[in-house]
Design a protein around this motif. Structure first.
Motif, PDB file in Angstrom:
ATOM      1  N   ILE A 240      22.705  -5.229 -35.727  1.00  0.00           N
ATOM      2  CA  ILE A 240      22.389  -6.393 -35.635  1.00  0.00           C
ATOM      3  C   ILE A 240      20.830  -6.517 -34.951  1.00  0.00           C
ATOM      4  N   PRO A 241      20.132  -7.474 -35.602  1.00  0.00           N
ATOM      5  CA  PRO A 241      18.676  -7.555 -35.375  1.00  0.00           C
ATOM      6  C   PRO A 241      18.459  -7.804 -33.684  1.00  0.00           C
ATOM      7  N   PRO A 242      17.731  -7.145 -32.983  1.00  0.00           N
ATOM      8  CA  PRO A 242      17.568  -7.261 -31.675  1.00  0.00           C
ATOM      9  C   PRO A 242      17.684  -8.498 -30.919  1.00  0.00           C
ATOM     10  N   ALA A 243      16.919  -9.416 -31.769  1.00  0.00           N
ATOM     11  CA  ALA A 243      16.785 -10.805 -31.135  1.00  0.00           C
ATOM     12  C   ALA A 243      17.852 -11.552 -31.297  1.00  0.00           C
ATOM     13  N   GLU A 244      18.959 -11.153 -32.371  1.00  0.00           N
ATOM     14  CA  GLU A 244      19.980 -11.710 -32.309  1.00  0.00           C
ATOM     15  C   GLU A 244      21.344 -11.208 -31.572  1.00  0.00           C
ATOM     16  N   LEU A 245      21.006  -9.919 -30.834  1.00  0.00           N
ATOM     17  CA  LEU A 245      22.369  -9.184 -30.173  1.00  0.00           C
ATOM     18  C   LEU A 245      22.361  -9.817 -28.819  1.00  0.00           C
ATOM     19  N   ASP A 246      23.347 -10.354 -28.558  1.00  0.00           N
ATOM     20  CA  ASP A 246      23.873 -10.815 -27.234  1.00  0.00           C
ATOM     21  C   ASP A 246      25.032  -9.809 -26.607  1.00  0.00           C
ATOM     22  N   MET A 247      24.770  -8.922 -25.669  1.00  0.00           N
ATOM     23  CA  MET A 247      25.514  -7.924 -25.275  1.00  0.00           C
ATOM     24  C   MET A 247      26.376  -8.390 -24.251  1.00  0.00           C
ATOM     25  N   GLN A 248      25.988  -9.537 -23.479  1.00  0.00           N
ATOM     26  CA  GLN A 248      26.678 -10.646 -22.617  1.00  0.00           C
ATOM     27  C   GLN A 248      27.876 -10.945 -23.351  1.00  0.00           C
ATOM     28  N   GLU A 249      27.914 -11.386 -24.214  1.00  0.00           N
ATOM     29  CA  GLU A 249      28.972 -12.011 -25.123  1.00  0.00           C
ATOM     30  C   GLU A 249      29.809 -10.850 -25.839  1.00  0.00           C
ATOM     31  N   VAL A 250      29.481  -9.734 -25.951  1.00  0.00           N
ATOM     32  CA  VAL A 250      30.337  -8.424 -26.402  1.00  0.00           C
ATOM     33  C   VAL A 250      31.231  -8.307 -24.946  1.00  0.00           C
ATOM     34  N   TYR A 251      30.397  -7.999 -23.844  1.00  0.00           N
ATOM     35  CA  TYR A 251      30.839  -7.832 -22.555  1.00  0.00           C
ATOM     36  C   TYR A 251      31.953  -8.457 -22.229  1.00  0.00           C
ATOM     37  N   GLN A 252      31.844  -9.920 -22.338  1.00  0.00           N
ATOM     38  CA  GLN A 252      32.868 -10.933 -21.969  1.00  0.00           C
ATOM     39  C   GLN A 252      34.160 -10.857 -22.914  1.00  0.00           C
ATOM     40  N   ALA A 253      33.991 -10.541 -24.089  1.00  0.00           N
ATOM     41  CA  ALA A 253      35.147 -10.339 -24.955  1.00  0.00           C
ATOM     42  C   ALA A 253      35.941  -8.991 -24.455  1.00  0.00           C
ATOM     43  N   TYR A 254      35.230  -8.182 -24.046  1.00  0.00           N
ATOM     44  CA  TYR A 254      35.753  -6.729 -23.493  1.00  0.00           C
ATOM     45  C   TYR A 254      36.518  -7.159 -22.355  1.00  0.00           C
ATOM     46  N   VAL A 255      36.061  -7.933 -21.278  1.00  0.00           N
ATOM     47  CA  VAL A 255      36.580  -8.333 -20.035  1.00  0.00           C
ATOM     48  C   VAL A 255      37.842  -9.059 -20.433  1.00  0.00           C
ATOM     49  N   HIS A 256      37.732  -9.820 -21.395  1.00  0.00           N
ATOM     50  CA  HIS A 256      38.879 -10.788 -21.759  1.00  0.00           C
ATOM     51  C   HIS A 256      40.042  -9.916 -22.266  1.00  0.00           C
ATOM     52  N   LEU A 257      39.755  -9.066 -22.793  1.00  0.00           N
ATOM     53  CA  LEU A 257      40.760  -8.179 -23.547  1.00  0.00           C
ATOM     54  C   LEU A 257      41.582  -7.170 -22.246  1.00  0.00           C
ATOM     55  N   ASP A 268      39.273   1.850 -23.665  1.00  0.00           N
ATOM     56  CA  ASP A 268      38.163   2.247 -24.812  1.00  0.00           C
ATOM     57  C   ASP A 268      38.374   1.603 -26.049  1.00  0.00           C
ATOM     58  N   LEU A 269      39.733   1.297 -26.389  1.00  0.00           N
ATOM     59  CA  LEU A 269      40.195   0.420 -27.817  1.00  0.00           C
ATOM     60  C   LEU A 269      39.588  -1.016 -27.604  1.00  0.00           C
ATOM     61  N   ASN A 270      39.550  -1.511 -26.507  1.00  0.00           N
ATOM     62  CA  ASN A 270      39.172  -2.975 -26.134  1.00  0.00           C
ATOM     63  C   ASN A 270      37.383  -2.968 -26.373  1.00  0.00           C
ATOM     64  N   ALA A 271      36.927  -1.795 -25.987  1.00  0.00           N
ATOM     65  CA  ALA A 271      35.386  -1.986 -26.159  1.00  0.00           C
ATOM     66  C   ALA A 271      35.015  -1.939 -27.763  1.00  0.00           C
ATOM     67  N   LEU A 273      37.035  -2.915 -30.209  1.00  0.00           N
ATOM     68  CA  LEU A 273      37.318  -4.244 -30.712  1.00  0.00           C
ATOM     69  C   LEU A 273      36.500  -5.289 -30.354  1.00  0.00           C
ATOM     70  N   ALA A 274      36.232  -5.299 -29.185  1.00  0.00           N
ATOM     71  CA  ALA A 274      35.259  -6.509 -28.827  1.00  0.00           C
ATOM     72  C   ALA A 274      34.053  -6.537 -29.523  1.00  0.00           C
ATOM     73  N   ALA A 275      33.503  -5.330 -29.805  1.00  0.00           N
ATOM     74  CA  ALA A 275      32.032  -5.168 -30.559  1.00  0.00           C
ATOM     75  C   ALA A 275      32.433  -5.502 -31.936  1.00  0.00           C
ATOM     76  N   SER A 276      33.399  -5.010 -32.678  1.00  0.00           N
ATOM     77  CA  SER A 276      33.775  -5.239 -33.833  1.00  0.00           C
ATOM     78  C   SER A 276      34.012  -6.703 -34.257  1.00  0.00           C
ATOM     79  N   PHE A 277      34.694  -7.509 -33.360  1.00  0.00           N
ATOM     80  CA  PHE A 277      34.758  -8.890 -33.494  1.00  0.00           C
ATOM     81  C   PHE A 277      33.411  -9.455 -33.544  1.00  0.00           C
ATOM     82  N   TYR A 278      32.408  -9.318 -32.545  1.00  0.00           N
ATOM     83  CA  TYR A 278      31.343  -9.897 -32.380  1.00  0.00           C
ATOM     84  C   TYR A 278      30.607  -9.644 -33.635  1.00  0.00           C
ATOM     85  N   VAL A 279      30.520  -8.298 -33.934  1.00  0.00           N
ATOM     86  CA  VAL A 279      29.762  -8.104 -35.317  1.00  0.00           C
ATOM     87  C   VAL A 279      29.997  -8.681 -36.631  1.00  0.00           C
TER      88      VAL A 279
END
Length: 325
Positions: A240-257, A268-271, A273-279
């Motif tokens: 993902i182009p760095p200007a478009e990458l929002d790691m906070q959003e990935v983290y929030q999805a990870y926390v939700h799972l 570990d699997l949650n991490a 999947l959170a990243a995969s759904f984000y991408v």
């Protein structure tokens, strides 16, 4: 991203109600549900179970795919093809071609076979050159990293071959060494990260190493562990182009799972999947991403799924009826 999370939880719940006595490892059901979520494919329990049963019937008596891993293979066919039941003979034919080409018998070769027919078609005349190339790539990996390279790398070697990538081993080694100099620890997960970055022939190696290092740092910034296990995920996020990458959003999805009762023991699997759904969600906003990069990221998502599937299917096969055929 919410639609992926919602679909994932819906399919998981349906699978759990129907299959909790058939499947002992919760990670298998999570993996299957993620396939339908990522592909936004309607889930029909009856037809899905028919595909799994079809795989079991065609498998040899001691085949690794007769175990719980057949449910993963069924999902891969179901989301990958319009008429998945018709692809069962193609899966086994591709598997036989692979074992004839000296790929070891077992679940990793079945996963490589499914990657092969998805990316190169089900006609042996079309995919035999890809098999030859995949074996060359795998043997090159083995030559460079004898103790790190195993059958678990078959699906990634197949993806690299299907993509027609040039200078695979040289590029892979460059990534491996450069990333190590940037603080990534040597080992199997760094090799997998290197494979994933090698799939991108658009950006220069310098740019990709820099991006992967930035993602590594951002994991710590948002409060996620910088585990070696997460290296392949970091490679996917580096697309993902760095200007478009929002790691906070990935983290929030990870926390939700992590806070969802059924998934809280599978951080570990949650991490992953959170990243995969984000991408995947970012790809939908394709105006943000160049066309050439879009295809690369789709391939890398597939590589990430193959990596995740390989390790989970392996544990399923180990508890099943053996690892032969």
């Amino acid at each position: 991203m919410q639609k992926y999370m919602t679909k994932y939880i819906e399919v998981y719940e349906e699978l759990r109600k129907k299959m909790k006595w058939k499947v002992t490892d919760n990670k298998i059901l999570m993996t299957i549900a993620s396939f339908y979520a990522m592909n936004q494919k309607p889930f029909e329990m009856e037809s899905y179970l028919m595909i799994a049963e079809g795989i079991k019937k065609q498998a040899g008596i001691f085949s690794s795919i007769k175990s719980e891993s057949r449910y993963i293979a069924a999902a891969m066919l179901d989301v990958g093809f319009e008429h998945p039941e018709k692809q069962i003979p193609a899966l086994f034919a591709a598997y036989d071609e692979l074992t004839s080409a000296k790929f070891r018998k077992g679940i990793f070769t079945y996963i490589a076979a499914s990657v092969l027919i998805k990316n190169s078609g089900s006609d042996p005349n079309d995919y035999r050159p890809v098999i030859t190339r995949a074996k060359e790539i795998y043997d090159g990996m083995k030559k460079e990293h004898l103790f790190l390279t195993s059958a678990e790398d078959y699906p990634l070697a197949m993806l690299l071959a299907a993509r027609g990538a040039d200078d695979v081993i040289e590029r892979n080694e460059r990534f491996y060494d450069d990333l190590n100099r940037n603080g990534f620890r040597k080992g199997n997960h760094l090799q997998m990260l290197s494979h994933i970055l090698t799939l991108d022939e658009v950006e220069s190696p310098e740019v990709l190493v820099n991006r992967a290092t930035q993602v590594f740092d951002k994991f710590k910034e948002v409060g996620m562990k910088q585990k070696t296990l997460y290296y392949p995920v970091m490679g996917m996020l580096a697309m993902i182009p760095p200007a478009e990458l929002d790691m906070q959003e990935v983290y929030q999805a990870y926390v939700h799972l992590n806070q969802t009762k059924q998934f809280k023991w599978q951080k570990d699997l949650n991490a992953t999947l959170a990243a995969s759904f984000y991408v995947k969600d970012k790809l939908e906003q394709s105006a943000l991403i160049e066309t050439s990069l879009y295809t690369t990221i789709e391939t890398i998502l597939q590589a990430q799924q193959a990596t995740m599937t390989a390790s989970i299917a392996a544990s399923a096969a180990a508890t099943g009826s053996g690892s032969g055929n």
